[in-house]
Design a protein around this motif. Sequence first.
Motif, PDB file in Angstrom:
ATOM      1  N   SER A 114      34.500 -93.684  -6.192  1.00 39.89           N
ATOM      2  CA  SER A 114      33.208 -92.996  -6.318  1.00 39.89           C
ATOM      3  C   SER A 114      32.090 -93.996  -6.634  1.00 39.89           C
ATOM      4  O   SER A 114      30.948 -93.822  -6.197  1.00 39.89           O
ATOM      5  CB  SER A 114      33.281 -91.927  -7.418  1.00 39.89           C
ATOM      6  OG  SER A 114      33.615 -92.512  -8.669  1.00 39.89           O
ATOM      7  N   ALA A 117      31.212 -95.611  -3.376  1.00 42.21           N
ATOM      8  CA  ALA A 117      30.457 -94.648  -2.569  1.00 42.21           C
ATOM      9  C   ALA A 117      29.011 -94.545  -3.062  1.00 42.21           C
ATOM     10  O   ALA A 117      28.065 -94.498  -2.256  1.00 42.21           O
ATOM     11  CB  ALA A 117      31.133 -93.287  -2.610  1.00 42.21           C
ATOM     12  N   ASN A 118      28.821 -94.541  -4.368  1.00 43.28           N
ATOM     13  CA  ASN A 118      27.468 -94.442  -4.931  1.00 43.28           C
ATOM     14  C   ASN A 118      26.631 -95.680  -4.613  1.00 43.28           C
ATOM     15  O   ASN A 118      25.436 -95.581  -4.332  1.00 43.28           O
ATOM     16  CB  ASN A 118      27.541 -94.235  -6.445  1.00 43.28           C
ATOM     17  CG  ASN A 118      28.066 -92.858  -6.817  1.00 43.28           C
ATOM     18  OD1 ASN A 118      27.993 -91.923  -6.015  1.00 43.28           O
ATOM     19  ND2 ASN A 118      28.617 -92.739  -8.025  1.00 43.28           N
ATOM     20  N   LEU A 120      27.016 -97.626  -2.002  1.00 43.31           N
ATOM     21  CA  LEU A 120      26.669 -97.507  -0.581  1.00 43.31           C
ATOM     22  C   LEU A 120      25.510 -96.538  -0.389  1.00 43.31           C
ATOM     23  O   LEU A 120      24.594 -96.786   0.417  1.00 43.31           O
ATOM     24  CB  LEU A 120      27.885 -97.057   0.227  1.00 43.31           C
ATOM     25  CG  LEU A 120      29.012 -98.084   0.417  1.00 43.31           C
ATOM     26  CD1 LEU A 120      30.220 -97.448   1.092  1.00 43.31           C
ATOM     27  CD2 LEU A 120      28.523 -99.276   1.240  1.00 43.31           C
ATOM     28  N   ASP A 121      25.539 -95.431  -1.127  1.00 46.35           N
ATOM     29  CA  ASP A 121      24.427 -94.468  -1.050  1.00 46.35           C
ATOM     30  C   ASP A 121      23.115 -95.109  -1.493  1.00 46.35           C
ATOM     31  O   ASP A 121      22.074 -94.956  -0.831  1.00 46.35           O
ATOM     32  CB  ASP A 121      24.727 -93.245  -1.924  1.00 46.35           C
ATOM     33  CG  ASP A 121      25.779 -92.327  -1.318  1.00 46.35           C
ATOM     34  OD1 ASP A 121      26.019 -92.427  -0.097  1.00 46.35           O
ATOM     35  OD2 ASP A 121      26.364 -91.520  -2.069  1.00 46.35           O
ATOM     36  N   ASP A 122      23.159 -95.816  -2.615  1.00 40.27           N
ATOM     37  CA  ASP A 122      21.948 -96.470  -3.136  1.00 40.27           C
ATOM     38  C   ASP A 122      21.418 -97.505  -2.144  1.00 40.27           C
ATOM     39  O   ASP A 122      20.201 -97.630  -1.940  1.00 40.27           O
ATOM     40  CB  ASP A 122      22.235 -97.139  -4.480  1.00 40.27           C
ATOM     41  CG  ASP A 122      22.512 -96.134  -5.590  1.00 40.27           C
ATOM     42  OD1 ASP A 122      22.168 -94.949  -5.424  1.00 40.27           O
ATOM     43  OD2 ASP A 122      23.090 -96.543  -6.629  1.00 40.27           O
ATOM     44  N   ASN A 124      21.801 -97.531   1.125  1.00 41.62           N
ATOM     45  CA  ASN A 124      21.225 -96.888   2.300  1.00 41.62           C
ATOM     46  C   ASN A 124      19.950 -96.113   1.991  1.00 41.62           C
ATOM     47  O   ASN A 124      19.109 -95.928   2.874  1.00 41.62           O
ATOM     48  CB  ASN A 124      22.272 -96.001   2.972  1.00 41.62           C
ATOM     49  CG  ASN A 124      23.270 -96.819   3.775  1.00 41.62           C
ATOM     50  OD1 ASN A 124      23.051 -97.161   4.933  1.00 41.62           O
ATOM     51  ND2 ASN A 124      24.391 -97.177   3.135  1.00 41.62           N
ATOM     52  N   LYS A 125      19.783 -95.678   0.743  1.00 42.64           N
ATOM     53  CA  LYS A 125      18.496 -95.101   0.334  1.00 42.64           C
ATOM     54  C   LYS A 125      17.397 -96.158   0.387  1.00 42.64           C
ATOM     55  O   LYS A 125      16.253 -95.879   0.750  1.00 42.64           O
ATOM     56  CB  LYS A 125      18.604 -94.529  -1.078  1.00 42.64           C
ATOM     57  CG  LYS A 125      19.371 -93.219  -1.174  1.00 42.64           C
ATOM     58  CD  LYS A 125      19.477 -92.763  -2.627  1.00 42.64           C
ATOM     59  CE  LYS A 125      20.336 -91.501  -2.731  1.00 42.64           C
ATOM     60  NZ  LYS A 125      20.546 -91.097  -4.148  1.00 42.64           N
ATOM     61  N   SER A 128      16.507 -96.523   3.999  1.00 44.20           N
ATOM     62  CA  SER A 128      16.033 -95.289   4.645  1.00 44.20           C
ATOM     63  C   SER A 128      14.551 -95.351   5.007  1.00 44.20           C
ATOM     64  O   SER A 128      13.696 -95.645   4.166  1.00 44.20           O
ATOM     65  CB  SER A 128      16.298 -94.101   3.729  1.00 44.20           C
ATOM     66  OG  SER A 128      15.850 -92.902   4.331  1.00 44.20           O
ATOM     67  N   ARG A 163      31.600 -91.715   3.498  1.00 40.12           N
ATOM     68  CA  ARG A 163      30.449 -92.621   3.455  1.00 40.12           C
ATOM     69  C   ARG A 163      30.620 -93.759   4.452  1.00 40.12           C
ATOM     70  O   ARG A 163      29.679 -94.132   5.150  1.00 40.12           O
ATOM     71  CB  ARG A 163      30.266 -93.229   2.055  1.00 40.12           C
ATOM     72  CG  ARG A 163      30.030 -92.314   0.913  1.00 40.12           C
ATOM     73  CD  ARG A 163      28.975 -91.252   1.100  1.00 40.12           C
ATOM     74  NE  ARG A 163      28.504 -90.760  -0.182  1.00 40.12           N
ATOM     75  CZ  ARG A 163      29.235 -90.011  -1.011  1.00 40.12           C
ATOM     76  NH1 ARG A 163      30.488 -89.685  -0.706  1.00 40.12           N
ATOM     77  NH2 ARG A 163      28.700 -89.581  -2.152  1.00 40.12           N
ATOM     78  N   TYR A 167      27.949 -94.452   7.450  1.00 40.68           N
ATOM     79  CA  TYR A 167      27.085 -95.632   7.529  1.00 40.68           C
ATOM     80  C   TYR A 167      27.522 -96.612   8.604  1.00 40.68           C
ATOM     81  O   TYR A 167      26.706 -97.412   9.091  1.00 40.68           O
ATOM     82  CB  TYR A 167      27.029 -96.322   6.159  1.00 40.68           C
ATOM     83  CG  TYR A 167      26.472 -95.418   5.081  1.00 40.68           C
ATOM     84  CD1 TYR A 167      25.320 -94.673   5.301  1.00 40.68           C
ATOM     85  CD2 TYR A 167      27.104 -95.283   3.844  1.00 40.68           C
ATOM     86  CE1 TYR A 167      24.810 -93.820   4.329  1.00 40.68           C
ATOM     87  CE2 TYR A 167      26.600 -94.443   2.854  1.00 40.68           C
ATOM     88  CZ  TYR A 167      25.453 -93.710   3.111  1.00 40.68           C
ATOM     89  OH  TYR A 167      24.954 -92.867   2.149  1.00 40.68           O
TER      90      TYR A 167
END
Length: 453
Positions: A114, A117-118, A120-122, A124-125, A128, A163, A167
């Motif tokens: 997790s 995953a977080n 990777l999210d940060d 890609n934000k 963005s 994720r 991505y």
Amino acid sequence: MKFFRFLGNNIQKILKGSTDSDLFQKSSSIKKAIFLGILAMVSFAIYGLVKDREIVRVNFGDFEYDIMQEIYAKAPSASQSQKIAVILIDQEYLDKHDLSDGQGGIKFNFTPRSVLANVLDDFNKTLSGSGSKPKTLVLDYSLEYPSDINSTVTKDDLGLIDRLNLYASSYPIYLPRTINKPFLQDFKLNPNIKFTQANISSDKDGVTRGYTPYLCDGNKTLRHLVLELANREAKFTCPRELSFDESFRYRILYKDLKIIDQGGNKTYTSNYENIKFYHAARLSQIDAEEFDDAIVLIGSDYPGSGDIHKTPIGVISGVIALANALNTALNLKDGISTIPAWIGMICYLLFFGLCAYFVPRLAKAYHIDEKFDLLRLFSLLIFFALAIVLFFNDHYVTWVVVLIVFKLIDIVISVLKAKELIKNLSKTFLVIVIVMGIIIAIMIVGLLLFMDI
């Protein structure tokens, strides 16, 4: 520096020799130069035959390499190379997300999926809406097994897989693997998700000087990540251990890291100007353009990560070593080159011979009495300087053979002095010595035979 510490600690040993022996007093300058040149050439040839032996590699080869690497690391590199961005999951990130165990490690036995995953999210934000995207992303974490101790795929595992698939539609993602099949390969994955091995190898002294180009899986070979990204081809047959010269194709050229304090949190700057470091805890503060067309590495950088390596430039985390390895492979398609043995022999013959011919003349011109001391110091410095210049131009040549030449010269002088001493002994005493030597030899042989029985 290590070289000057070595020189300071050993200067008396290096310069203690003398040309007072009849060998040098009765010889002309040309004969002396020829003798020393041939001795240097033979020494280089002998060193070439034994340099693969571990005791020689540790005490000579790796020793001199580390000295040259230390000097190389201190020089900034302004080359316009491929951008490499390293995102660090460090102590700052652990503290921010309450993941720290308070002792320099993480609360768990591994980095939770997790968390990856977080991050990777940060990441890609940050990208963005910017139009920026990396050339490649490397997630430097082992994902061979599911999170659950019973090998059951968990919600965290599935979340990370989602994720990665999402991505990977925008840029290639590389994941490390070993000879074991990663559990992720049992799932339907985006074709842009690729698996390569990313092992960096430690020598027997525990120092990481290079990476493992291939892992052997039966008749198959797994190429290293940096070979894949650098599009380097290399022939390799399993199983086989690399020779000392072959290992230079896969050595890592490190550059020094400067640690900068930013309000209690550390950050790095590298003497490789194309390698930049960013903190996972501060991704929202970074301009997306920093990652545009960059090779992005994500990895751990805290004391208890289990991915810490001793290198010629100090102790660093695995992802930082991997960044240096990648930069080396991208800039040196064939790695560090070693000169052919015959060229090395000719160089030692000519350079040492010329030093032996001209240095005593310089000593005489400037009224320096200790001619051979000057010859020793001058020879060592000139060979060392030449080796450093070649090293900065991606070639390796040994300079430590000069010390071997000095040692052989001392042995030759000692033998000649012993010969003179023997001439002065009476024949009776000489016979006694020979007889005693034979008796002792017989006793030793008998003892060895007895021990074998």
